[in-house]
Design a protein around this motif. Structure first.
Motif, PDB file in Angstrom:
ATOM      1  N   PRO A   1       0.816  -1.082  -0.021  1.00 42.66           N
ATOM      2  CA  PRO A   1      -0.089  -0.042  -0.123  1.00 42.66           C
ATOM      3  C   PRO A   1       0.723   1.300  -0.045  1.00 42.66           C
ATOM      4  O   PRO A   1       1.960   1.183   0.640  1.00 42.66           O
ATOM      5  N   LEU A   2       0.365   2.352  -0.361  1.00 44.20           N
ATOM      6  CA  LEU A   2       0.926   3.618  -0.689  1.00 44.20           C
ATOM      7  C   LEU A   2       1.598   4.114   0.778  1.00 44.20           C
ATOM      8  O   LEU A   2       2.794   4.445   0.759  1.00 44.20           O
ATOM      9  N   TYR A   3       0.705   3.977   1.831  1.00 47.80           N
ATOM     10  CA  TYR A   3       1.416   4.580   2.935  1.00 47.80           C
ATOM     11  C   TYR A   3       2.509   3.682   3.537  1.00 47.80           C
ATOM     12  O   TYR A   3       3.471   4.206   4.190  1.00 47.80           O
ATOM     13  N   LEU A   4       2.579   2.273   3.272  1.00 47.70           N
ATOM     14  CA  LEU A   4       3.951   1.581   3.529  1.00 47.70           C
ATOM     15  C   LEU A   4       5.004   2.000   2.685  1.00 47.70           C
ATOM     16  O   LEU A   4       6.032   1.957   3.293  1.00 47.70           O
TER      17      LEU A   4
ATOM     18  N   ARG B   1       8.503   3.328   4.221  1.00 45.05           N
ATOM     19  CA  ARG B   1       9.655   2.609   3.821  1.00 45.05           C
ATOM     20  C   ARG B   1      10.635   3.410   3.130  1.00 45.05           C
ATOM     21  O   ARG B   1      11.902   3.545   3.539  1.00 45.05           O
ATOM     22  N   TRP B   2      10.366   4.479   2.632  1.00 45.80           N
ATOM     23  CA  TRP B   2      11.151   5.426   1.675  1.00 45.80           C
ATOM     24  C   TRP B   2      11.759   6.293   2.691  1.00 45.80           C
ATOM     25  O   TRP B   2      12.976   6.842   2.521  1.00 45.80           O
ATOM     26  N   LEU B   3      10.738   6.726   3.727  1.00 47.13           N
ATOM     27  CA  LEU B   3      11.255   7.665   4.776  1.00 47.13           C
ATOM     28  C   LEU B   3      12.259   7.142   5.909  1.00 47.13           C
ATOM     29  O   LEU B   3      13.138   7.756   6.234  1.00 47.13           O
ATOM     30  N   PHE B   4      11.591   5.764   6.122  1.00 47.31           N
ATOM     31  CA  PHE B   4      12.487   5.422   7.594  1.00 47.31           C
ATOM     32  C   PHE B   4      13.073   3.889   7.422  1.00 47.31           C
ATOM     33  O   PHE B   4      13.790   3.712   8.232  1.00 47.31           O
ATOM     34  N   SER B   5      12.599   3.505   6.400  1.00 44.49           N
ATOM     35  CA  SER B   5      13.426   1.956   6.208  1.00 44.49           C
ATOM     36  C   SER B   5      14.109   1.694   4.849  1.00 44.49           C
ATOM     37  O   SER B   5      14.723   2.746   4.348  1.00 44.49           O
ATOM     38  N   ASN B   6      13.951   0.627   4.161  1.00 44.01           N
ATOM     39  CA  ASN B   6      14.738   0.375   2.971  1.00 44.01           C
ATOM     40  C   ASN B   6      13.498   0.162   1.943  1.00 44.01           C
ATOM     41  O   ASN B   6      12.499  -0.733   2.091  1.00 44.01           O
TER      42      ASN B   6
END
Length: 592
Positions: free
Chosen positions: A580-583, A587-592
């Motif tokens: 989903p978009l929120y996920l 991931r783009w901001l805080f993960s990989n």
């Protein structure tokens, strides 16, 4: 490859024969007291590598066991929360809490923001490069080992000893800062007593090894972040005139301090002087690269830690410094001549606002931050010294790692340097400590530059040897262009430091003798790390007769923990693209 296919039986009691495969040491079979490092058994040498780090790819049988055997002897005790907080809060300390006061005095509020923003861009380039390499090669010694592999063993020898000396000299300085911090409350206790107390506390936490350091960093970082967020919220209220009626912020002040006395304290020279303080405040951020070798799955935990650095820089440092510049004029009397927490803009602001109690909370946080950096000194120095010994550039005794995962001789040597803090009880203590601080002055910048060069050489070798960047489990933002940006900024900062070393703000210190003598001493204090680095490089070359590696000669396989193909990585990314978009945003901001 599934985790189940990676599992093999451990036998810590067996002794390998020349025909046996690798034998792994399983610390979980030891007692909890051995794992914690508090009994005599824990001090015995670990019988082998643990093989705890997860290997990604289609390796099986002997190939898989060989790669796991190449893992570091250090135990993978760090959890993702530890690594994240080391990256997010590890370098929040005296540079922000105390050093920002002197930076505001010499550079003004605009100079502070410009200086920190430039260093922030540099820091983002360094952590992105380090993240890409450390996830693929979570090797013992971190960036020292990477420099040894990707640049030149002689250069790595110089950089490694330079980095070790940096932390060895910082430890007594941090203990000294801690003693001045507690003097905010009382001056009745002898300085030597405080030195002993802080030295013992740091030694006690070091007994628990990696886990002790990781837990201390986690909780102290939580406290530092809490205080910073609290200060930002209180600062906004005070700027808008919502402070106590009997304090200095009982009316709207807005940006008046930017108009009077002004945005810049000493013009261009003032901005140049801020660079040094800003670089010092970010020192220790690179520790996340050392810690990668002590986490079981860097591929999962490192990207969040690397991206956390960006958020710490933008949200914590820049916001906090903006608030400070709005609340305090750079000509505030308490910013001149004070030391320790008395010169902290946090403490000064809360005192002026007449908000009872919070100044003591900030002072306690400063004290804990100083002790936290002291522990980082021992952690970083010991891991680097051990890596130097493993590559033959330090005595072999420093390769000793005990059953609790502590590089014991390296830790002991690091702790012994804390005794230099007792010098402050003598009459010439200021001279000694000025030179101790000078030893660490350029070391951080040299280390950061080395990391960027490593990344550029790694990418070159990766391409020359037929690999694709799509194979990389984590790709640095901007690729090699960001690393080149980091190198350019580091060179500019070195030039700026050269300028302010020769022509310091306010002129040469008259206490250092004649003008020429004062300029010479100030310059060498600022640049002493550079000739030391060059001397080590020459010594390393004379000793081993090494030369820089060519791209096709660089070893890209030893210690590598990700063997995923382009097709596997494409499939992995295609699967994640269905989220989903929120996920995907998260991931783009805080993960990989």
């Amino acid at each position: 490859m599934s985790k189940e296919s990676e599992k093999i039986d451990y036998d810590s009691s067996s002794v390998p024969s020349p025909t046996d495969g690798p034998v792994f040491y399983d610390p979980s079979k030891e007692s909890i007291w051995t794992r914690l490092g508090v009994n005599l058994e824990s001090f015995k040498r670990a019988p082998g590598a643990t093989g705890q780090q997860i290997v990604a790819g289609d390796l099986i049988g002997e190939d898989l066991e060989k790669v796991r055997q190449e893992g570091p002897m250090l135990q993978a005790k760090m959890k993702p929360r530890h690594l994240t907080m080391i990256a997010v809060g590890g370098s929040i300390g005296t540079g922000l809490f105390v050093g920002s006061g002197s930076a505001l005095r010499t550079g003004g509020p605009a100079g502070v923001l410009i200086g920190w923003l430039i260093i922030a861009v540099m820091m983002i380039s360094v952590t992105q490069a380090l993240g890409e390499m450390a996830i693929l090669y979570p090797v013992s010694g971190g960036f020292y080992a990477l420099a040894h592999r990707f640049i030149d063993p002689g250069f790595a020898f110089a950089m490694g000893w330079n980095y070790w000396m940096q932390w060895a000299s910082v430890l007594p300085v941090e203990i000294t800062v801690a003693t001045t911090t507690v003097q905010y409350w009382t001056e009745d206790v002898p300085i030597a007593a405080w030195v002993t107390i802080f030295w013992v506390v740091i030694t006690f936490v070091c007994v628990f090894g990696t886990l002790g350091y990781a837990e201390e960093e986690f909780w102290s970082s939580c406290l530092k972040l809490l205080v910073c967020v609290m200060f930002i919220l209180i600062g906004i209220i005070c700027i808008c005139g919502g402070g106590p009626s009997d304090g200095a912020y009982n009316h709207y002040i807005g940006g008046q301090n930017w108009s009077n006395p002004g945005a810049f304290a000493n013009g261009f020279k003032g901005v140049c002087s801020v660079f040094v303080t800003a670089a010092f405040s970010f020192a220790g951020t690179e520790l996340v690269g050392l810690a990668a070798s002590e986490t079981p799955e860097p591929r999962q935990s490192m990207p969040g830690a690397v991206k956390g650095t960006f958020w710490r820089i933008t949200v914590i440092f820049i916001t906090t410094l903006t608030i400070i510049g709005l609340l305090l004029p750079y000509d505030n009397d308490r910013l001149f001549g004070a030391s320790g927490s008395a010169a902290s803009p946090f403490v000064i602001t809360l005192d002026l606002a007449h908000i009872p109690g919070l100044n003591h909370l900030v002072n306690a946080t400063i004290c804990i931050s100083v002790l936290s950096i002291g522990l980082s000194c021992v952690y970083a120095g010991s891991r680097t010294l051990t890596a130097l010994a493993e590559t033959g550039y330090a005595p072999k005794i420093f390769t000793y790692i005990d059953k609790s995962g502590r590089p014991l001789p390296s830790v002991i040597v690091g702790l012994l340097f804390g005794a230099l803090a007792y010098i402050q009880v003598t009459s010439n203590s200021s001279t000694v400590f000025n030179w101790l601080v000078s030893l660490s002055g350029l070391s951080t910048l040299i280390t950061w530059g080395s990391i960027c060069i490593c990344h550029i050489r790694f990418r070159k070798a990766w391409t020359v040897q037929g690999h694709s960047v799509e194979e990389l489990p984590f790709q640095a933002l901007g690729g090699v262009y960001m690393s080149w940006t980091g190198i350019i900024l580091i060179v500019l900062v070195l030039i700026a430091q050269f300028y302010v070393a020769l022509f310091p703000v306010g002129g040469p210190n008259p206490d250092l003798g004649s003008e020429s003598s004062a300029r010479a001493q100030t310059f060498f204090q600022a640049y002493i790390a550079l000739p030391i680095m060059l001397a080590f490089w020459v010594a390393g070359y004379a000793w081993k007769r090494t030369r820089p590696w060519k791209a096709h000669e660089i070893d890209l396989d030893t210690g590598r923990k990700s063997w995923l193909t382009v097709e596997q990585m494409r499939a992995y990314r295609a699967e994640r693209a269905q989220a989903p978009l929120y996920l995907k945003v998260y991931r783009w901001l805080f993960s990989n």
